[in-house]
Design a protein around this motif. Structure first.
Motif, short mmCIF file in Angstrom:
data_model
loop_
_atom_site.label_atom_id
_atom_site.label_comp_id
_atom_site.label_asym_id
_atom_site.label_seq_id
_atom_site.Cartn_x
_atom_site.Cartn_y
_atom_site.Cartn_z
N ASN A 76 8.01 14.63 3.92
CA ASN A 76 6.56 14.43 4.01
C ASN A 76 6.13 13.77 2.70
O ASN A 76 6.25 14.37 1.64
N PRO A 77 5.68 12.53 2.73
CA PRO A 77 5.40 11.79 1.49
C PRO A 77 4.41 12.47 0.56
O PRO A 77 4.56 12.39 -0.66
N GLU A 78 3.40 13.14 1.11
CA GLU A 78 2.32 13.63 0.26
C GLU A 78 2.76 14.68 -0.75
O GLU A 78 2.45 14.57 -1.94
N PRO A 79 3.53 15.72 -0.38
CA PRO A 79 3.97 16.70 -1.38
C PRO A 79 4.90 16.11 -2.43
O PRO A 79 4.95 16.60 -3.56
N THR A 95 3.27 6.31 6.45
CA THR A 95 3.99 7.10 7.45
C THR A 95 5.43 7.29 6.99
O THR A 95 5.93 6.58 6.10
N VAL A 96 6.11 8.22 7.59
CA VAL A 96 7.52 8.47 7.25
C VAL A 96 8.35 7.21 7.50
O VAL A 96 9.23 6.86 6.72
N GLU A 97 8.05 6.50 8.60
CA GLU A 97 8.79 5.28 8.94
C GLU A 97 8.54 4.18 7.90
O GLU A 97 9.47 3.47 7.48
N THR A 98 7.27 4.03 7.49
CA THR A 98 6.95 3.02 6.48
C THR A 98 7.61 3.36 5.15
O THR A 98 8.14 2.48 4.46
N PRO A 113 0.84 -1.21 0.00
CA PRO A 113 0.00 0.00 0.00
C PRO A 113 0.87 1.26 0.00
O PRO A 113 1.81 1.38 0.79
N GLY A 114 0.57 2.19 -0.91
CA GLY A 114 1.30 3.46 -0.95
C GLY A 114 2.70 3.37 -1.51
O GLY A 114 3.49 4.31 -1.36
N TYR A 115 3.04 2.26 -2.19
CA TYR A 115 4.42 2.12 -2.69
C TYR A 115 4.78 3.23 -3.69
O TYR A 115 5.95 3.59 -3.82
N VAL A 116 3.79 3.78 -4.38
CA VAL A 116 4.06 4.83 -5.34
C VAL A 116 4.78 6.00 -4.69
O VAL A 116 5.57 6.71 -5.34
N HIS A 117 4.58 6.21 -3.40
CA HIS A 117 5.28 7.29 -2.70
C HIS A 117 6.76 6.96 -2.54
O HIS A 117 7.60 7.88 -2.50
N ALA A 118 7.09 5.68 -2.45
CA ALA A 118 8.50 5.28 -2.40
C ALA A 118 9.16 5.60 -3.74
O ALA A 118 10.32 6.06 -3.78
#
Length: 719
Positions: free
Chosen positions: A201-204, A82-85, A23-28
């Protein structure tokens, strides 16, 4: 070897597939692109800013595309971790990608070990599996801006089809992509600045790579329907399930825009959209069977026309001919055809261009397919060039260009260079050529040079005169088999820095990719319009303003065989020898200005087998020419040299005329008598002393050097 390192490629690839489904790997992915692709500079872009792109710790474009290809095998999950994830996802990605590289490297390393044990140097033993690593991890064929800028050249002739069938012209697509990349740069730098202030911050980060058609239309000025049509052509529409291993077709490469659930698309790299636009339109047209022959014809014509135009920028349009037919004697049948023929003095370049690329089967390691692709793209074009070269060397042939005009060889041909050029991205091209190309050479027909249109563009951009261009080609081909490099841009970067000259004491030299960093910087400055140095520091800058450079600049654009070879010799000199030439020229011209008499100095090259006499005369005359020719003839005999050059210059170091003597040395009673008592040539080491004498004054250690180098005397001519 560790247990991790011993895992198979399939196992590592499966772990990557599982990781990218998180989940959310696109942010990585967004974080990695920020980390590994962002170049930040102040005031001017310089090589230090670009050097981070050469780190082996960053993920390269093919690796990021692989991660994206795996990620889109399931629905895109934009949930913010999260930042940690996020940190854990990125860390695990780096570990697995390193392990993947290790697994792909094993066949190659095994081949290297086999060759080392057998005492060979890479001439044999490289099969398809061994080639997978350099194909996947090799340096990019093109700069992203080359893909962008070549789009109108490649597809301009297909605009009518594109407008009717796709809803946009190639210029519309180019502007759309350029606008998206401009917005990406602005957004990424804004996110970078914000992260420095507030932390990660992952979102921006993800929004820096997110675009809407309306936003692009507003910024570009294009009609919204046109931007939407471009988006439609380049947006991923399937689940990419066919991408099961490295080498499989990855739809993200062809359609790099990833749709989101909020009506926008994601684009993570400049390179991705420019490369897709360079390669994909042909396949769109290929699906139209009626238009297929036209598309094929345009594709082939592009490679020839672009090569001709870039070469014409160096040699002049009058010296570059396209689609030249060769006829033997009075035979009306075409015996050979050169796609592009360059004639400059007694030097000839034969270009055979192909619109070929590496197939998917070859990328997977299919040895037979890999060699079959190479034979079709490179080997065949070389053989066509070889046939043309031999027809020319047989003599008596007639040459006719595509306008039906006769092409004349004014001088007997001294050297022929064969260029095999491809117009498509061909991974590890230089490496494959070193392994698979079978060729012949003669004293006149030189080792073939394999390249793509992107390399030709870079060479003609940086070495924009005939002499500089041909000098590099000569030097590069002279070290074939003696250097190891991953890409020809590395060789060009090395040459621009310190001349492509390898001491005979070295049997084999490995040139690191980092030698290309200054070239990359200069090309980026020139093509992107960034502030910075347009010319890499090195052979094009070190001797600027010197008499050495002055002489070269006067002969480098002349198609005069008498001075062309001299120019090659001067450009092949080491920096120390170049400085000595400048010192000698400064000394003899100063003496001539002072007493009005002729003066000279001699420089021996290549362990005495070649030499140059420089004469300064107040004015050119038939008597001065005879005097120089006689002097060179005697000097050549005394030095027991096969080749000798003479150059006459005026008191301001303007070239008046030149003499070239090129024949084997043989002992002669007549010459023994003529040269009796002739002193040995003044060694280069005595030039500083001569220079001081011409000034007739004592020079302080910290005063400007009288040779006008711009350096202090103690750092230049002071012994």
């Amino acid at each position: 070897m560790t247990a991790t390192a011993s895992r198979t490629e399939v196992e590592v690839f499966a772990d990557l597939a599982e990781l990218t489904a998180s989940p959310g790997y696109v942010h990585a992915i967004a974080f990695i692109c920020h980390r590994d692709n962002l170049v930040v500079f102040r005031e001017e872009l310089n090589p230090d800013d670009m050097a981070r792109l050469f780190s082996n710790k960053r993920l390269m474009r093919t690796e990021i595309t692989t991660l994206l290809g795996l990620m889109v095998r399931q629905s895109l999950d934009l949930s913010v971790p999260t930042v940690e994830t996020l940190a854990a996802l990125v860390s695990r990605t780096d570990e697995l990608m390193l392990e993947l590289h290790e697994t792909l490297s094993r066949p190659m390393l095994a081949s290297v070990m086999t060759q080392t044990t057998s005492g060979s140097r890479g001439e044999a033993g490289w099969d398809g599996m061994s080639m997978r690593e350099p194909i996947f991890y090799g340096t990019e064929s093109a700069y992203s801006f080359q893909y962008r800028d070549l789009l109108p050249d490649k597809y301009g002739a297909d605009d009518a089809w594109l407008v009717v069938n796709m809803g946009f012209s190639i210029n519309h697509a180019q502007l759309t992509a350029r606008t998206m990349c401009k917005l990406m740069d602005e957004n990424v730098h804004a996110a970078f600045a914000k992260a420095k202030e507030q932390g990660v911050n992952p979102e921006p980060l993800i929004t820096a790579f997110e675009f809407s058609a309306q936003e692009v239309a507003d910024v570009s000025g294009l009609d919204l329907s046109i931007v939407e049509a471009v988006f439609k052509a380049l947006t991923l529409t399937n689940d990419n399930r066919q991408f099961q291993s490295i080498g499989d077709f990855n739809a993200v490469a062809a359609t790099p825009l990833l749709p989101t659930s909020r009506g926008s698309v994601l684009l993570f790299q400049h390179y991705a959209i420019y490369e897709a636009l360079y390669e994909s339109p042909f396949f769109w047209m290929w699906a139209d069977k009626a238009y297929r022959p036209t598309a094929m014809a345009h594709r082939g014509a592009f490679a020839e026309q672009y090569s001709a135009r870039r070469l014409a920028a160096v040699f002049g349009p009058e010296n570059v001919h396209t689609n030249v037919n060769l006829f033997k004697d009075k035979d009306k049948n075409v015996a050979g055809e050169a796609d592009v023929l360059v004639i400059f003095g007694d030097r000839v370049i034969i270009v055979q261009a192909k619109a070929k690329k590496l197939t998917l089967e070859a990328r997977k390691g299919n040895d037979g397919q890999l060699k079959s692709d190479f034979a079709a793209a490179i080997q065949r074009s070389y053989e066509q060039g070889w046939e043309c070269a031999n027809i020319i060397m047989e003599g008596g042939c007639r040459l006719e260009d595509d306008q039906g005009d006769e092409v004349t060889l004014v001088h007997p041909v001294k050297e022929i260079y064969l260029f095999s050029i491809v117009s498509e991205h061909y991974p590890a091209l230089a490496f494959q050529a070193s392994q698979y190309l079978t060729y012949q050479t003669t004293e006149v027909i030189k080792t073939p040079y394999v390249m793509d249109v992107f390399l030709l563009d870079a060479i003609t951009e940086m070495l924009a005169s005939p002499l500089r261009f041909l000098s590099y080609i000569r030097l590069r081909l002279a070290v074939v088999g003696r250097i190891n490099l991953s890409h020809e841009l590395t060789a060009l970067g090395f040459h621009l820095k310190q001349n492509m000259w390898i001491d005979d004491d070295f049997d084999y030299v490995m040139i690191d990719d980092s030698y290309a960093v200054e070239l990359d910087t200069a090309m980026t400055v020139r093509r992107e319009g960034y502030p910075g140095e347009r010319t890499p520091k090195g052979i094009l800058t070190k001797m600027a303003g010197t008499f050495y450079e002055r002489v070269i600049s006067q002969i480098e654009s002349e198609a005069n065989p008498a001075t062309l070879e001299l120019g090659f010799q001067l450009l092949a000199l080491s920096e120390e020898s170049s400085v000595n030439v400048h010192r000698g020229l400064e000394a003899i011209t100063r003496m001539t200005r002072g007493d009005g008499k002729a003066h000279d100095f001699t420089l021996g090259l290549e362990e005495g087998s070649v030499g140059i006499c420089f004469h300064s005369n107040t004015q050119p005359s038939p008597a001065a020419m005879l005097r120089l020719q006689s002097h060179c003839h005697r000097r050549k005999y005394v030095q027991r040299s096969d080749t000798w050059f003479g150059v006459s210059i005026d008191p301001r170091c303007n070239v008046q005329f030149g003499v070239t003597l090129n024949f084997p040395w043989t002992e002669s009673d007549e010459m023994n008598e003529l040269t009796m008592g002739m002193q040995e040539a003044m060694p280069a080491s005595s030039l500083p002393s001569l220079l001081r004498k011409t000034h007739n004054q004592k020079i302080g250690r910290n005063e400007p050097c009288p040779c006008q180098s711009g350096k202090k005397f103690k750092k230049c001519c002071m012994p």
